[in-house]
Structure formats: structure tokens, C-alpha cells
Design an enzyme around this catalytic site. Structure first.
Site, PDB file in Angstrom:
ATOM      1  NE  ARG A 119      66.253 111.797  14.225  1.00  0.00           N
ATOM      2  CZ  ARG A 119      65.012 112.012  13.798  1.00  0.00           C
ATOM      3  NH1 ARG A 119      64.572 111.407  12.721  1.00  0.00           N
ATOM      4  NH2 ARG A 119      64.193 112.807  14.444  1.00  0.00           N
ATOM      5  CB  CYS A 176      66.450  83.985   5.778  1.00  0.00           C
ATOM      6  SG  CYS A 176      65.269  82.642   5.737  1.00  0.00           S
ATOM      7  CD  GLU A 177      62.914  87.878  10.354  1.00  0.00           C
ATOM      8  OE1 GLU A 177      61.788  87.858  10.881  1.00  0.00           O
ATOM      9  OE2 GLU A 177      63.848  87.134  10.672  1.00  0.00           O
ATOM     10  N   GLY A 212      66.620 115.674  20.073  1.00  0.00           N
ATOM     11  CA  GLY A 212      65.301 115.453  19.497  1.00  0.00           C
ATOM     12  C   GLY A 212      64.953 116.362  18.347  1.00  0.00           C
ATOM     13  CE1 TYR A 230      62.853 103.118  16.822  1.00  0.00           C
ATOM     14  CE2 TYR A 230      64.243 104.135  15.157  1.00  0.00           C
ATOM     15  CZ  TYR A 230      64.077 103.645  16.432  1.00  0.00           C
ATOM     16  OH  TYR A 230      65.119 103.686  17.314  1.00  0.00           O
ATOM     17  CD  GLU A 254      72.452 114.762  25.381  1.00  0.00           C
ATOM     18  OE1 GLU A 254      71.465 114.024  25.211  1.00  0.00           O
ATOM     19  OE2 GLU A 254      73.020 114.909  26.475  1.00  0.00           O
ATOM     20  N   PRO A 255      72.346 117.365  20.384  1.00  0.00           N
ATOM     21  CG  PRO A 255      73.319 118.466  18.575  1.00  0.00           C
ATOM     22  CD  PRO A 255      73.232 118.477  20.075  1.00  0.00           C
ATOM     23  CE1 TYR A 284      70.476 106.658  17.813  1.00  0.00           C
ATOM     24  CE2 TYR A 284      69.612 108.465  16.491  1.00  0.00           C
ATOM     25  CZ  TYR A 284      70.092 107.980  17.695  1.00  0.00           C
ATOM     26  OH  TYR A 284      70.217 108.806  18.772  1.00  0.00           O
TER      27      TYR A 284
END
Length: 420
Positions: free
Chosen positions: A273, A342-343, A229, A313, A270-271, A378
Site C-alpha cells: 500500500r 443494489c446494496e 504495514g 474496513y 516489503e511494502p 486494494y
């Protein structure tokens, strides 16, 4: 100490290699990772006894191999990630545990695999204790505790509190210990992770919650994990977390526990990102520029099928322009950056909730490159074949040399597993 971050809106190279050269050699869209930035982030965490990489952030085999070469062990959240770790050279067992399976359930394949390979488990649900106990009585486990609170850069990345599915609720610890005792399973580790992108105040609260949990479980605990985090800067005004101060807080907690219980505690972090986000760049090509009422759009050949964080997000990513020919333009304009899908939600410059916003970027033309930065976490791991778009290529740059670490998916491969 905090490190202030600045992002430029023009870019000619990545880790010493010209952007145009990378685009011409590997095509677009392509993810490019700077190995040196990953090493720098690892070095920032060396005070912790164990650095355990949450590979779900970026599980490319070359990235995992780089982690292993730096002495970083890994976390796996699926059977597939266990096999990825092994393919990158990790052993199923070791001390500290080279691979730890962390999840809130055992699907049948994962349960079979952790039992066959004797992989240490970080269990996030009471039922998992029964399931591992029935198959591997007498084994050692870690418990992931939900301390009753959480925080994150988005509600979707908040992994603590009553609205989160993650972890064992703190009030259920006694029940979990009884389940473990029934099978002779020993709880040797405790883990807490309350969210991705949390601030220092919330991260520090975990220390008190961890101390209380260890006191409940007792002296069998040998390992405490601070989870991950750690925030990543995405905007010019953002700063890196004061890692030495964060370590001192956890080290003080560890020393208090050692004095209370009379034995050493191993301190893990525990990284995910934090280690890879800033290393990554998604190179795309501008394929259309269009005026829509008051809004000017740069439409590129990368979409949320490549990078889903903005649509999921409302995540902000710094962006830059590399002009294909000639000098960089000093003129800027407010533009909305969108992809080819197409969105309507295929917009990289949006806030959470889907509200589109403009970004000040250099004046550019068709064929120029738009680089989405801080895209090393991600990004590819969340990619899809939506609109039957192929997966992008991945490239690792190390010591000024670029290497293809995942080939671009061929169009026919998209439906190769289907049957008519």
C-alpha cells in the site's frame, strides 16, 4: 522527519492531465495512477538493501513493470501473481530472489508452480515445510513468524497475534526447525509482518521479536525482512512515517545480529500500500443528487464493486470534485457519497461497522466528477462483478502522458465463461 499531507476538495487535474479529459477519453469509473508518486515512494525506501513489493496491493502489469524498472523485486501470494510477475518481466530466480511466494498454504497449483520454477518460498504454516521438503528436499526457505502481537488500521488488517491466521507462531520455531532438518531444508530468511497501517511503536516492537527469532534459528539466516504495514496518510492531519528513523531502528538490529553471528545480513522491506495508494484516483461521475430526510446524497457510477475498502474496513478516502463546466464552486455542503449498487452498504462515506457519515464537499451537479483519492492500493485488485457490473478501466499517467493499461470490461465478458 514527518511529511504533513493536505488534501483539497476540488481537483482539476491528475499528474498534469485534466480530470475532464481523462473521463472523456477513458470513461467512468476509471482508476488513474500517477507513476511519479510511485517512484517517489520507492526512493524513500532506498536505504533498505531490498525493496520487495507486495503486489497484492496493485498488480496491474504496467505497475509491476514500473517497479521492476526501479529495481524493486516482488512478493507473490498465489500462482496467478507468480505468472503476473513473469508477464511483467521478472525472472523466477535471481539474487536477491526476484519473486518470492509468500502464503499460509500451498494450494496444489501453487505448490506445483514453485517447484517447477524453483521459486523461493516464505512459508507461513508448519505444514508447508513438510510439503516443500517432500517435493524439493535440500531447498532454502524463509519463515514468516507471527511474533504473538499485531496491529493495524482495522482488526481485519491485523496480521499478528493469536486471532490472526498468518505466520508461524513464535513458540513453534523449534518444531519447524526439526521439520526442516528432516528434509535437509535450510532456513535462510526470517520475515515478520504484523499488520497494515500500524504505528511506529508497534512496528518498532518487531525488531526485538526478529532478533529473538534469529537467535533461535541460528547462523543459517542471511536475510531478515521487516515486512510491510507502513502507514499511508488518508486525512489532512495524517503524517508520513519517519522512514529514516524506521530504517535506523532496523539497521541497528541488523548490525547487532551481524556482530553476534559474524556474517552479513541482508535487510528487506516489503511494502504494498505504501508504494501505490497515494498514486491512485478513482474518477466517477455524479449521476443523481437526492435528499433523504436530513441527508443529501451524491450518487456516483462507481460502487464497492470498484473500491471495497470503505465497506470492508470503514476506510476513509479523501474525495474531491471536478466541475465539468465552468469555475469550481466555492460553496460546500455536507453530503453522503454512495454508488449504484443494489446494496445499502454501497456507501463510500462510512465508518467501520457501517455507520454512515456525511462529508463536506463542494456543491456539485449531475455530470460533475467525484474523485476518490488514495485509491491506488486494494482498489482494482479487490474489484468484483457484483450486480453484473463490468470492471473499470485503469490508466497510468507518466510525464504528463496518459496510457490505458487495462481496458474497461465489456458487458458480455462478464458472463462469457458461463454455460446454459
Amino acid at each position: 522527519m514527518t511529511i504533513q499531507t493536505k488534501f483539497a476538495i476540488t481537483r482539476s487535474e491528475i499528474a498534469g492531465v485534466p480530470v475532464a479529459e481523462l473521463a472523456e477519453q477513458y470513461g467512468t469509473p476509471t482508476f488513474v495512477y500517477d507513476a511519479e508518486i510511485i517512484r517517489q515512494r520507492i526512493e524513500q525506501l532506498r536505504s533498505f538493501d531490498v525493496i520487495r513489493y507486495a503486489q497484492k496491493a496493485n498488480s496491474n502489469l504496467s505497475v509491476l513493470k514500473l517497479m521492476r524498472e526501479q529495481g524493486v523485486v516482488v512478493d507473490a501470494v498465489s500462482a496467478g501473481e507468480i505468472l503476473r510477475a513473469e508477464a511483467a518481466g521478472y525472472q523466477a530466480t535471481g539474487e536477491p530472489h526476484s519473486i518470492v511466494y509468500t502464503a499460509d498454504i500451498f494450494d496444489r497449483v501453487s505448490l506445483d508452480m514453485v517447484c517447477e520454477k524453483h521459486i523461493h518460498c516464505n512459508v507461513g504454516s508448519p505444514d508447508m515445510i513438510d510439503q516443500i521438503g517432500q517435493r524439493m528436499p535440500g531447498s532454502e526457505i524463509t519463515l514468516r513468524i507471527n511474533p504473538g502481537f499485531g496491529h493495524g488500521h482495522s482488526q481485519k488488517t491485523n496480521t499478528g497475534g493469536p486471532q490472526s491466521k498468518h505466520g508461524i507462531w513464535h513458540d513453534q520455531l523449534e518444531d519447524c526447525l526439526q521439520r526442516a532438518d528432516h528434509f535437509g531444508v535450510q532456513v535462510t530468511g526470517l520475515h515478520m509482518h504484523i499488520g497494515s497501517g500500524t504505528d511506529f511503536e508497534h512496528l518498532s516492537q518487531v525488531c526485538d521479536a526478529m532478533k529473538a527469532a534469529v537467535q533461535t534459528v541460528g547462523r543459517t539466516v542471511k536475510v531478515i525482512s521487516a515486512g510491510g504495514g507502513l502507514p499511508t496518510p488518508y486525512k489532512a492531519q495524517d503524517s508520513h512515517l519517519d522512514i529514516p528513523r524506521y530504517f535506523e531502528l532496523w539497521d541497528a538490529t541488523r548490525r547487532e545480529l551481524q556482530e553476534e553471528f559474524g556474517h552479513a545480513f541482508q535487510l528487506e522491506i516489503e511494502p504494498g500500500r505504501f508504494l501505490t495508494a497515494e498514486s491512485g484516483y478513482l474518477i466517477s461521475e455524479i449521476r443523481a443528487i437526492k435528499q433523504m430526510g436530513e441527508n443529501l446524497f451524491y450518487l456516483v457510477d462507481a460502487g464497492f464493486n470498484n473500491l471495497a475498502r470503505p465497506i470492508m474496513y470503514g476506510a476513509y478516502h479523501p474525495m474531491s470534485i471536478c466541475h465539468r463546466e465552468g469555475a469550481a464552486s466555492e460553496r460546500t455542503q455536507n453530503v453522503i457519497v454512495g454508488g449504484p449498487l443494489c446494496e445499502s452498504g454501497d456507501i463510500f462515506t462510512q465508518q467501520e461497522g457501517g455507520f454512515v457519515e456525511a462529508r463536506e464537499l463542494p456543491v456539485a451537479g449531475i455530470g460533475d466528477y467525484l474523485i476518490i483519492e488514495c485509491a491506488g492500493a486494494y482498489g482494482f485488485v479487490m474489484a468484483s462483478n457484483y450486480n453484473s457490473k463490468p470492471f473499470a478501466a485503469e490508466v497510468l499517467v507518466d510525464s504528463g502522458q496518459s496510457k490505458l493499461v487495462r481496458r474497461r470490461q465489456e458487458l458480455a465478458d462478464i458472463f462469457a465463461d458461463e454455460q446454459v
